[in-house]
Structures are given as C-alpha cells and as structure tokens.
Write a protein that holds these residues in place. Structure first.
Motif, short mmCIF file in Angstrom:
data_model
loop_
_atom_site.label_atom_id
_atom_site.label_comp_id
_atom_site.label_asym_id
_atom_site.label_seq_id
_atom_site.Cartn_x
_atom_site.Cartn_y
_atom_site.Cartn_z
N GLY A 319 0.81 -1.21 0.00
CA GLY A 319 0.00 0.00 0.00
C GLY A 319 0.84 1.26 0.00
N ALA A 320 0.22 2.38 0.39
CA ALA A 320 0.86 3.68 0.31
C ALA A 320 1.14 4.26 1.68
N LYS A 321 2.26 4.94 1.80
CA LYS A 321 2.57 5.73 2.98
C LYS A 321 3.39 6.91 2.49
N THR A 322 2.81 8.09 2.53
CA THR A 322 3.42 9.25 1.89
C THR A 322 4.41 9.92 2.83
N VAL A 323 5.64 9.41 2.82
CA VAL A 323 6.67 9.98 3.68
C VAL A 323 7.85 10.45 2.84
N ILE A 324 8.51 11.45 3.34
CA ILE A 324 9.86 11.79 2.90
C ILE A 324 10.78 11.18 3.96
N PRO A 325 11.55 10.16 3.60
CA PRO A 325 12.33 9.45 4.62
C PRO A 325 13.46 10.31 5.17
N SER A 326 13.86 9.98 6.38
CA SER A 326 14.98 10.71 6.99
C SER A 326 16.32 10.14 6.57
N ASP A 327 16.32 8.94 5.99
CA ASP A 327 17.60 8.33 5.60
C ASP A 327 17.42 7.45 4.36
N ALA A 328 18.53 7.17 3.71
CA ALA A 328 18.57 6.29 2.55
C ALA A 328 19.90 5.55 2.56
N HIS A 329 19.91 4.34 1.99
CA HIS A 329 21.08 3.47 2.10
C HIS A 329 21.32 2.72 0.79
N ALA A 330 22.56 2.42 0.53
CA ALA A 330 22.90 1.64 -0.67
C ALA A 330 24.17 0.84 -0.42
N LYS A 331 24.20 -0.37 -0.97
CA LYS A 331 25.40 -1.19 -1.00
C LYS A 331 26.07 -0.95 -2.35
N VAL A 332 27.34 -0.60 -2.33
CA VAL A 332 28.07 -0.29 -3.57
C VAL A 332 29.39 -1.04 -3.54
N SER A 333 29.65 -1.81 -4.60
CA SER A 333 30.90 -2.57 -4.65
C SER A 333 31.71 -2.22 -5.89
N PHE A 334 33.01 -2.35 -5.76
CA PHE A 334 33.95 -2.13 -6.85
C PHE A 334 34.75 -3.41 -7.06
N ARG A 335 34.89 -3.84 -8.31
CA ARG A 335 35.86 -4.86 -8.68
C ARG A 335 37.08 -4.13 -9.24
N LEU A 336 38.23 -4.40 -8.65
CA LEU A 336 39.44 -3.66 -8.97
C LEU A 336 40.47 -4.56 -9.62
N VAL A 337 41.28 -4.00 -10.50
CA VAL A 337 42.28 -4.79 -11.20
C VAL A 337 43.66 -4.54 -10.61
N ALA A 338 44.60 -5.42 -10.93
CA ALA A 338 45.97 -5.28 -10.45
C ALA A 338 46.52 -3.92 -10.86
#
Length: 462
Positions: A319-338
C-alpha cells in the motif's frame, strides 16, 4: 609404463572408490555461516585430516577464532627440494532455499546431464569436489609410488564462504610452516568442458555501504514536500552520476592506475571468440553493459567496475505511505584490477559523494571488504609446467584467462607469504555454485584427478 601412466591406470580402476569418498565428505553439512553447523564444520575438518594421515601426511586441526584450519605436511622423497602448498576450503554455502532443490542438498545424487553423469549436492564443486581431486591424486601417488614426488603442505580452511576473516592471522602465525615455492588452488572453472584454463589475474573487491541522513525524522510528503530534502532522491542522483552513457566510471582518477592489455593478451582473448550473446542469453539478457569501448572479455577480466548491489529507505511495505524518509542506504561494490589501490579508490569514492552532498545531508561510508587485484606472471616456471601437464591430459593448451571474481585468499597469501598461486580449476559455468542444485560433472571430477596426477609430476621438476 612411466610412473605417471601407472598412477593414471591405477586411478582409472578406482573411480568408484574416489566417488564414495567424495560423497562421504559431501554428506557433512559444513555450513560456516550458520552457528548450528559449527560442529559439522569441525567434523568435516577432522574427516579431511584423517584422510591425509591415511596417505602418509602428518595432519592436525589448528583452531582459529572461528572454524579450524586443516594443516598437513609430507616430506616427499629423500632429498626433495621442490615444495608445493595446496589450498582449499571445506566449508560450503547455506543450502537455502531448500524448496528449490530437486534432492536433499547434503545427500549427493547422480543424475544425467548433457555431458554424462553429474553429482548434485551442496559443495559438489565448491570446494569439496575440487579439493577431492588433488586429495585423490596424492592418494594414488602414495599407493603406487610410496608418496608424492616432492614436499607437500596442505592448508584447508573452513571460513572461505564467510570471507576468510581469520585466515590472515593464521597465515601470520604459521608463516614458517607454510613457506613453499608455489600455492596450488583448484577453486575456479575451465574455459569449457574440453578446454582447461589457468587463471593469471583476479580482481580485487571493495565493498561499501552508503548511509545518507537528512531530517531527524520521517516527514509527511504533503506538509514538507517541495521544501525538505529527500535522501532517497539524493542517493539515487549521486549513484546515477557514477557512470556516463558509455559505461565509463566518472570518479576522478579512477582509471589512473589501470594497465592496458598487452597486444599478446588481447590477441589470445580475441582468438577465444567468446560469445557474449550466448553468455547473456543464458541469464535472460541480450544487451551488453559496461565500458562499450572495450571488448567483452576485457570488461569481464581486466577492467574495474562499480555496481549498486542494493538500495533501500523510506516505506517499502504494501500500500501507500506518503513519507519523505529521513535516511537512505545503498550497497556499492567495486571490482578492482591489479595496479589499482583499494584505499585510493575508496578515498576517491568518498570525495565523489561528499562533493555532491547539500548542506543538510550527512553521509557515513561503511567498508565491509577491501582487497587488491592481483596479476600472476604468465611466464613463471610453474605455469609453464602446468601447461605441459594440462596439454598432456586434454590434448590442447590451457587458456590463460583472467578471473572476474575476487579470491581474497590469493592476495592474502601474496601479501603475507609472498607466494604466487597456480589457479587451475575444473568447474563449469553452469555448476550453479552458491545456488540450489549445485553440481559437478563426473567427467570434470575425474579429469581433475588425472590432471593433478600429472601436475604433481610436472611441478616437482619445474
């Protein structure tokens, strides 16, 4: 017959015995991530140590802050100078979701597949099946020749599937016992069922979590919308800025230390005629992503990447809940080379985020994994010896390929013990590693045993 031919004939006559031992180990549910299976992990380690002692090794369980490491030694023939260190892991991924398995995950079964019979079980290939290949090769050297052709140390851990967090301390504490000429690891794939491969580079991993906060509570979007900062809007805009339309990563300085492929390496990979359409089609995709100015194998093996692995915040229920959240989160990964520094990339990523934060936003960056990419010299005597052994087994040279994923143990061994690894695996892309119905084709298992018989002979004189 030469000794290798004698051993191979002996191994071929004992396929059923090898399979029975493999099944016995697979029945132990050594799931390192789940505390109720801690006793099973120790039981799997003890089973391996007993097998090693039965073929002339001294072997014991070395306790760590987590699950034990199996450490074994064999002095080899009198006067042996070459010393090999075999690494593997006995822990396995959780089997869930159970309902997707076609048979109980810890009761191995044989089923028919396109390449003949295959074994379905958790750990069938990752990594119990691949450890069993070199364990059986050592067994057959013991039974026919009295022991291996050189000095051997075995190190098999029980926490690879949960990040090997206690392995660096173990390597530091047992560095003298682990000194060797090269580390042999079977925990990777072949190019295809008829073509072996040797992995000569692996990408490192930087895994982070972004936590962006703004207001001190969730807000009514009717009362505050148009005035208050929305952290989800902000985090998605920032993440969207990471790449341009061609797939190039826009963090300043990100590519500064990325080496270009040599002409020889590029020509070899082009000659493989990799079918990216089929590769993507197998997972329901059709359009390549990534750096469009680069070839497919270069993107998979030799170029760094950034990916958003998860994102959340606000209301996500029904359903709906009309909020502007106080926080946001993300998982971010990098694959790195030699050549790239994970700490330098992390600093550049942090600067990239901070530069885009408005005054009312705060960011916290958590780091869950940080490891460098690694390149193994393709002209080493051990890779040349492995090429000879694999060509004898398969009738064609092994592909020298990159590894798109990360093997933290490889960089840990290099950093702490200053040893290179010989990465020769016998899995296939369709083995469903970490997924329900994990399998290992019997032909791959048996050719893996025979390849390790040959590898022992070749590496002993490399």
């Amino acid at each position: 017959m030469t000794s290798v031919d004698t051993i191979l004939a002996y191994a071929a006559a004992r396929r059923d015995d090898s399979r029975a031992r493999w099944f016995e180990w697979l029945r132990i549910p050594s799931v390192s991530a789940q505390p109720p299976h801690a006793g099973d992990c120790r039981r799997a380690a003890a089973w391996l140590a007993e097998q090693l002692r039965g073929i002339g090794f001294t072997a014991e369980l070395k306790d760590t802050a987590g699950h034990p490491v199996v450490l074994g030694h064999h002095s080899g023939p009198e006067g042996a100078t070459r010393h090999l260190l075999f690494y593997g892991h006995y822990d396995v991924q959780p089997a869930e979701p159970m309902e997707l398995w076609t048979s109980p995950p810890f009761e191995p079964v044989m089923v028919e597949g396109p390449n003949g019979p295959r074994v379905v079980a958790r750990g069938a290939v990752d990594d119990k099946g691949q450890v069993m290949m070199w364990l059986e090769a050592l067994r057959f050297w013991h039974d026919t020749q009295g022991g291996p052709p050189c000095r051997i140390t075995v190190m098999v851990e029980g926490e690879e599937e949960v990040g090997s967090k206690n392995l660096p301390d173990f390597l530091e504490a047992h560095a003298d016992a682990l000194r060797a000429d090269v580390v042999v690891i079977s925990d990777s794939n072949m190019w295809n069922i008829d073509t072996p491969s040797i992995v000569t580079s692996v990408r490192g991993l930087l895994y982070t979590q972004l936590d962006i906060t703004a207001a001190n509570k969730d807000l009514h979007s009717g009362l505050f919308g148009g005035s208050a900062l929305n952290p989800i809007n902000l985090i998605t805009r920032i993440l969207g800025d990471l790449k341009d339309d061609t797939g190039e990563i826009l963090i300043p300085g990100f590519y500064d230390d990325v080496p270009e492929l040599s002409a020889e390496q590029r020509a070899q990979w082009d000659a493989l005629k990799f079918d990216e359409g089929a590769f993507l089609g197998s997972v329901g995709l059709s359009v390549p992503a990534g750096e469009m100015t680069r070839g497919p194998l270069e993107r998979l093996w030799a170029r760094p990447t950034v990916d958003v692995n998860g994102i959340w915040g606000g209301y996500t229920g029904e359903g709906a809940k009309t909020v502007i959240p106080s926080d946001a989160h993300a998982k971010v990964s990098f694959r790195l080379v030699a050549g790239q520094s994970a700490t330098k990339v992390l600093a550049g990523f942090r600067d990239f985020i901070v530069a885009r934060l408005p005054e009312d936003a705060q960011v916290k960056i958590q780091v869950f994994s940080i490891g460098e990419g690694l390149k193994i010299p393709s002209d080493s005597p051990f890779i040349r010896a492995a090429q000879v052994a694999l060509t004898a087994e398969f009738g064609k040279p092994a592909v020298l390929q990159g590894g798109g994923g990360s093997l933290p143990v490889v960089s840990q061994i290099k950093e702490i013990l200053d040893l290179d690894c010989l990465l020769v695996g016998f899995g296939l892309d369709d083995d469903q590693v970490h997924s329900p119905n994990e399998k290992f084709d019997v032909v791959c298992f048996e050719r893996g045993i025979d390849s390790h018989v040959r590898l022992l002979a070749a590496l002993a004189t490399a």
